[in-house]
Design a protein around this motif. Structure first.
Motif, PDB file in Angstrom:
ATOM      1  N   ASP A   1      -2.872   1.412 -10.847  1.00  0.00           N
ATOM      2  CA  ASP A   1      -4.003   1.752 -11.127  1.00  0.00           C
ATOM      3  C   ASP A   1      -4.860   1.821 -12.427  1.00  0.00           C
ATOM      4  O   ASP A   1      -6.345   1.587 -12.337  1.00  0.00           O
ATOM      5  CB  ASP A   1      -4.317   3.438 -10.327  1.00  0.00           C
ATOM      6  CG  ASP A   1      -4.105   3.295  -9.011  1.00  0.00           C
ATOM      7  OD1 ASP A   1      -3.875   2.291  -8.290  1.00  0.00           O
ATOM      8  OD2 ASP A   1      -3.499   4.657  -8.323  1.00  0.00           O
TER       9      ASP A   1
ATOM     10  N   ASN B   1       8.303   4.992  -9.585  1.00  0.00           N
ATOM     11  CA  ASN B   1       6.770   4.845  -9.118  1.00  0.00           C
ATOM     12  C   ASN B   1       6.626   3.180  -9.620  1.00  0.00           C
ATOM     13  O   ASN B   1       5.581   2.687 -10.127  1.00  0.00           O
ATOM     14  CB  ASN B   1       6.275   6.191  -9.818  1.00  0.00           C
ATOM     15  CG  ASN B   1       5.985   6.999  -9.478  1.00  0.00           C
ATOM     16  OD1 ASN B   1       5.245   6.774  -8.169  1.00  0.00           O
ATOM     17  ND2 ASN B   1       5.877   8.225  -9.920  1.00  0.00           N
TER      18      ASN B   1
ATOM     19  N   THR C   1       0.443  -1.164  -0.483  1.00  0.00           N
ATOM     20  CA  THR C   1       0.015   0.364   0.112  1.00  0.00           C
ATOM     21  C   THR C   1       0.784   1.143  -0.300  1.00  0.00           C
ATOM     22  O   THR C   1       2.295   1.068   0.731  1.00  0.00           O
ATOM     23  CB  THR C   1      -0.994  -0.012   1.534  1.00  0.00           C
ATOM     24  OG1 THR C   1      -0.070   0.199   2.604  1.00  0.00           O
ATOM     25  CG2 THR C   1      -1.616  -0.764   1.226  1.00  0.00           C
ATOM     26  N   TYR C   2      -0.328   2.399  -0.694  1.00  0.00           N
ATOM     27  CA  TYR C   2       1.504   3.562  -0.734  1.00  0.00           C
ATOM     28  C   TYR C   2       0.549   4.660  -0.191  1.00  0.00           C
ATOM     29  O   TYR C   2      -0.989   5.107  -0.377  1.00  0.00           O
ATOM     30  CB  TYR C   2       0.979   3.739  -2.191  1.00  0.00           C
ATOM     31  CG  TYR C   2       1.786   2.616  -2.832  1.00  0.00           C
ATOM     32  CD1 TYR C   2       3.727   2.398  -2.977  1.00  0.00           C
ATOM     33  CD2 TYR C   2       1.563   1.613  -3.378  1.00  0.00           C
ATOM     34  CE1 TYR C   2       4.051   1.080  -3.210  1.00  0.00           C
ATOM     35  CE2 TYR C   2       2.063   0.366  -3.844  1.00  0.00           C
ATOM     36  CZ  TYR C   2       3.463   0.199  -3.492  1.00  0.00           C
ATOM     37  OH  TYR C   2       3.936  -0.499  -4.025  1.00  0.00           O
ATOM     38  N   GLU C   3       1.311   5.625   0.031  1.00  0.00           N
ATOM     39  CA  GLU C   3       0.857   7.391   0.291  1.00  0.00           C
ATOM     40  C   GLU C   3      -0.439   7.753  -0.844  1.00  0.00           C
ATOM     41  O   GLU C   3       0.865   7.821  -1.962  1.00  0.00           O
ATOM     42  CB  GLU C   3       1.911   8.059   1.360  1.00  0.00           C
ATOM     43  CG  GLU C   3       1.014   9.113   1.472  1.00  0.00           C
ATOM     44  CD  GLU C   3       0.081   9.401   2.852  1.00  0.00           C
ATOM     45  OE1 GLU C   3      -1.304  10.118   2.699  1.00  0.00           O
ATOM     46  OE2 GLU C   3       0.415   8.258   3.848  1.00  0.00           O
ATOM     47  N   ARG C   4      -1.632   7.859  -0.525  1.00  0.00           N
ATOM     48  CA  ARG C   4      -2.061   8.930  -2.119  1.00  0.00           C
ATOM     49  C   ARG C   4      -2.190   9.946  -1.822  1.00  0.00           C
ATOM     50  O   ARG C   4      -3.081  10.258  -2.663  1.00  0.00           O
ATOM     51  CB  ARG C   4      -3.801   7.937  -2.102  1.00  0.00           C
ATOM     52  CG  ARG C   4      -3.677   5.833  -2.323  1.00  0.00           C
ATOM     53  CD  ARG C   4      -4.901   6.335  -2.652  1.00  0.00           C
ATOM     54  NE  ARG C   4      -4.421   4.475  -3.389  1.00  0.00           N
ATOM     55  CZ  ARG C   4      -4.076   3.813  -4.873  1.00  0.00           C
ATOM     56  NH1 ARG C   4      -4.398   5.013  -5.334  1.00  0.00           N
ATOM     57  NH2 ARG C   4      -3.812   2.913  -5.331  1.00  0.00           N
ATOM     58  N   ARG C   5      -1.918  10.791  -0.776  1.00  0.00           N
ATOM     59  CA  ARG C   5      -1.963  12.380  -1.048  1.00  0.00           C
ATOM     60  C   ARG C   5      -1.091  12.840  -0.030  1.00  0.00           C
ATOM     61  O   ARG C   5      -0.635  12.122   1.093  1.00  0.00           O
ATOM     62  CB  ARG C   5      -2.902  12.962  -0.571  1.00  0.00           C
ATOM     63  CG  ARG C   5      -3.862  11.754   0.918  1.00  0.00           C
ATOM     64  CD  ARG C   5      -4.938  12.418   1.718  1.00  0.00           C
ATOM     65  NE  ARG C   5      -5.748  12.389   0.435  1.00  0.00           N
ATOM     66  CZ  ARG C   5      -6.531  10.666   0.580  1.00  0.00           C
ATOM     67  NH1 ARG C   5      -6.506  10.202   1.425  1.00  0.00           N
ATOM     68  NH2 ARG C   5      -7.697  10.151  -0.033  1.00  0.00           N
TER      69      ARG C   5
ATOM     70  N   ILE D   1       3.054  11.471  -0.939  1.00  0.00           N
ATOM     71  CA  ILE D   1       2.374  10.433  -2.331  1.00  0.00           C
ATOM     72  C   ILE D   1       3.122   9.424  -2.543  1.00  0.00           C
ATOM     73  O   ILE D   1       4.185   9.831  -3.476  1.00  0.00           O
ATOM     74  CB  ILE D   1       1.659  11.501  -3.404  1.00  0.00           C
ATOM     75  CG1 ILE D   1       1.205  10.686  -3.724  1.00  0.00           C
ATOM     76  CG2 ILE D   1       2.631  12.558  -4.047  1.00  0.00           C
ATOM     77  CD1 ILE D   1       0.167  11.532  -5.156  1.00  0.00           C
TER      78      ILE D   1
ATOM     79  N   PHE E   1       1.983   6.268 -10.864  1.00  0.00           N
ATOM     80  CA  PHE E   1       1.655   5.453  -9.299  1.00  0.00           C
ATOM     81  C   PHE E   1       2.727   4.847  -8.975  1.00  0.00           C
ATOM     82  O   PHE E   1       2.154   3.563  -9.735  1.00  0.00           O
ATOM     83  CB  PHE E   1       0.491   5.891  -8.420  1.00  0.00           C
ATOM     84  CG  PHE E   1      -0.083   6.038  -6.886  1.00  0.00           C
ATOM     85  CD1 PHE E   1       0.064   7.020  -6.130  1.00  0.00           C
ATOM     86  CD2 PHE E   1      -0.088   5.022  -6.609  1.00  0.00           C
ATOM     87  CE1 PHE E   1      -0.090   7.018  -5.183  1.00  0.00           C
ATOM     88  CE2 PHE E   1      -0.528   4.492  -5.554  1.00  0.00           C
ATOM     89  CZ  PHE E   1      -0.126   6.143  -4.743  1.00  0.00           C
TER      90      PHE E   1
ATOM     91  N   THR F   1       0.983   2.944 -13.449  1.00  0.00           N
ATOM     92  CA  THR F   1      -0.514   3.397 -13.349  1.00  0.00           C
ATOM     93  C   THR F   1      -0.358   4.527 -14.743  1.00  0.00           C
ATOM     94  O   THR F   1       1.035   5.047 -14.800  1.00  0.00           O
ATOM     95  CB  THR F   1      -0.360   4.313 -11.790  1.00  0.00           C
ATOM     96  OG1 THR F   1      -0.931   3.661 -11.069  1.00  0.00           O
ATOM     97  CG2 THR F   1      -1.522   5.766 -12.355  1.00  0.00           C
TER      98      THR F   1
END
Length: 602
Positions: free
Chosen positions: A415, A366, A286-290, A294, A411, A398
């Motif tokens: 996605d 990424n 899982t990754y930081e999205r904001r 990020i 990212f 992504t």
């Protein structure tokens, strides 16, 4: 011709006179202090070659051994060892990565021959580094053994008796009391033992000593260094380390043939590999999205099922970064993560000849990835002739979208995965006898596919899309995505001993730096007028402001049992009025003087 003798220059005569005077003072101090002034350390006295008389072979061997086992030489060797490790950190090493060494040699053709002669590409196994290592090892052992025996002798012996003149010691105080000599000595002995001094009565004085843990810490530090050296050497000789990339659903068995790369110490036996196996069930990232971070990984977890031995019971566990799986002393670390697009290849007749996940290597944070897809067997062209296919692959988990920048991932999570391919046909060279990189495509004997416009055939594929090969040569389909994880499987024997040695070295060094070894004497004698004279003096290993303070505190405690006599001249050098009780503190502890206190000598 007259036989005359020239006089030495004046500066030389002055230096010679100063040396004689200093020698005389040292001899006088030694006679005055006697055993009380003996070393408070187990460090051997160092000798200078210039001060020694002519020696034979045996004498020179003894002198060389004393120099080698001295603390000065040990520190020099330790410094040289740290200097020797610098090129091992800056220059690629054959024991770590031979490919990097070859790349370095090609890029630095001028200095590489010199580095090879100096063994800079094999620093830790070089002759000069091994020589420093062994000399340091011998120096430490030769230093510790005699010092340990001397320290044990000091522990078994009693503190030496008081010197004749206590006034020569760095810290000194005295007063007169009406208490009897025997009563004061008993009180002083009880006080010293209560303060955890090793104390006993010697004649008319009480001798006490404290701070033996300083020398114990010093010895522990040296022993710990030896433990660390042995542990590191043993670990380098018997270590093993290898890497393995595993796609979800695949497994690993701890045998030599299963490793992607493997390195071991010179004395390691491959038959001693710990018997175990494990399967990568799934990888979760899982990754930081904001925010400003990020794309930063928040979770890296490899869910595995492992078995000990050939018939072990399957057990499930999770391997995380810095939380390895440990099996019989072997540790399995999670190193890296990436994506393996699943592709299928069909020939011109529609027969599927290849289906497999293909691990690709990340090139940025990424997880933009590159690699090669190789179809060695089973494929035939439109004429039915056997040939081989190769595809250069570029994958982004992504995709930004057409017309929105370059083909790089935006990212690290999958996605909007996109796989870009361009194809070749011909001979991949698997039988050439040369090792090939599975992530690179050797195009020297291959031809690229052309599109209808005569340009190189290339296409971006979403999951489920197919790229048709020209002239009925077949097709390749992007079927889906699997994830892979890279593991480092390492066995580092004696690592626990190395950690124990490091902790013990720190503790021993702290003890040797912060604990002060000191001696205290309390002499009690009847004065000429029948009033008891109490003298207290202290001697430390080195000059310290704490020694006078400690002596003052002891004097205050002893005064409770031996109060000063009601006289105006109770303690020479102090401002005590007749009939008053002085409050000794650090000011009552006087520096050494040439004459003893009144009534201090019998």
């Amino acid at each position: 011709m007259s036989n005359t003798k020239s006089n030495p220059p004046a500066p030389e005569r002055e230096r010679r006179d100063e040396r004689k005077a200093q020698d005389e003072r040292d001899r006088e101090n030694a006679r005055e202090l006697g055993a009380a002034g003996s070393q408070l350390s187990t460090a051997p006295r160092e000798e200078s070659a210039a001060a020694l008389p002519a020696m034979g072979v045996i004498g020179w061997i003894r002198w060389f051994w004393r120099q080698l086992t001295s603390m000065r030489v040990a520190l020099i060797l330790l410094f040289l060892l740290s200097l020797g490790a610098i090129p091992g950190s800056l220059i690629p090493q054959n024991s770590v990565d031979e490919m990097k060494v070859e790349t370095f040699k090609k890029a630095h053709s001028t200095v590489s021959p010199l580095y090879e002669k100096l063994q800079f590409f094999d620093v830790y196994s070089s002759v000069w580094f091994s020589a420093i290592y062994i000399l340091l090892f011998v120096s430490l052992i030769g230093c510790i053994v005699p010092r340990t025996g001397q320290f044990i002798g000091q522990l078994r012996s009693r503190p030496p008796g008081a010197p004749k003149r206590l006034t020569r010691l760095p810290a000194y105080t005295t007063w007169r009391t009406e208490a009897g000599p025997e009563q004061v000595r008993e009180a002083a002995l009880a006080m010293m033992r209560k303060r955890r001094y090793r104390a006993h009565a010697v004649g008319d004085a009480v001798a006490a000593e404290k701070g033996y843990l300083r020398e114990a810490g010093n010895l522990v530090f040296h022993v710990a260094l030896i433990v660390m050296l042995v542990a590191f050497a043993y670990g380098q000789l018997f270590k093993s380390e290898g890497g393995k990339l595993i796609v979800e659903g695949d497994g690993f068995s701890n045998t030599l043939t299963q490793y992607d790369d493997f390195k071991s110490g010179s004395l390691f036996d491959t038959d001693s590999l710990a018997p175990f196996s494990f399967t990568l069930d799934k990888f979760i990232g899982t990754y930081e999205r904001r925010g400003p971070q990020i794309g930063t990984p928040r979770t890296y977890e490899a869910h595995v099922t492992y078995e000990k031995g050939a018939y072990g019971k399957p057990q499930k566990t999770v391997i995380k970064v810095n939380e390895p799986l440990v099996v019989d002393g072997t540790k399995v670390y999670l190193n890296a993560h990436g994506y393996a697009p699943v592709v299928s290849v069909k020939d011109g007749r529609g027969k599927e000849v290849y289906r497999s996940p293909v691990p690709l290597l990340p090139i940025d944070n990424n997880v933009t990835s590159t690699g090669a897809i190789k179809v060695f067997d089973g494929y035939r062209d439109k004429n039915g002739k056997k040939t081989q296919l190769g595809f250069q692959a570029f994958f982004v988990p992504t995709f930004a979208g057409n017309g929105k920048g370059t083909m790089f991932s935006q990212f690290p999570a999958a996605d909007m995965p996109v796989l870009a391919l361009n194809g070749y046909h011909g001979y991949l060279g698997p039988d050439s006898g040369l090792a090939q990189n599975v992530y690179q495509l050797d195009k020297s004997k291959m031809k690229e596919f052309k599109d209808a416009d005569g340009k190189q055939l290339k296409q971006r594929l979403l999951v489920g899309e197919t790229m048709k090969l020209p002239d009925g040569a077949g097709s390749i389909t992007f079927e889906g995505i699997q994830e892979w994880a890279s593991f480092q499987i390492s066995e580092q024997p004696a690592s626990g001993w190395a950690l124990t040695g490091a902790v013990a070295a720190i503790a021993g060094l702290a003890g040797s730096l912060f604990i002060q070894r000191r001696r205290v004497w309390v002499r009690v004698t009847p004065g000429a007028d029948g009033v008891t004279v109490v003298e207290m003096a202290g001697l430390g290993r080195s000059e310290s402001a704490k020694l006078p303070e400690e002596l003052a505190d002891l004097a205050v405690t002893l005064i409770a049992s031996a109060p000063p006599a009601p006289e105006a001249d109770t303690a020479p050098g102090t401002d005590t009025e007749p009939g008053s009780s002085p409050e000794p503190d650090s000011d009552s502890v006087e520096e050494s003087s040439e004459e003893p206190a009144e009534g201090a000598e019998k």
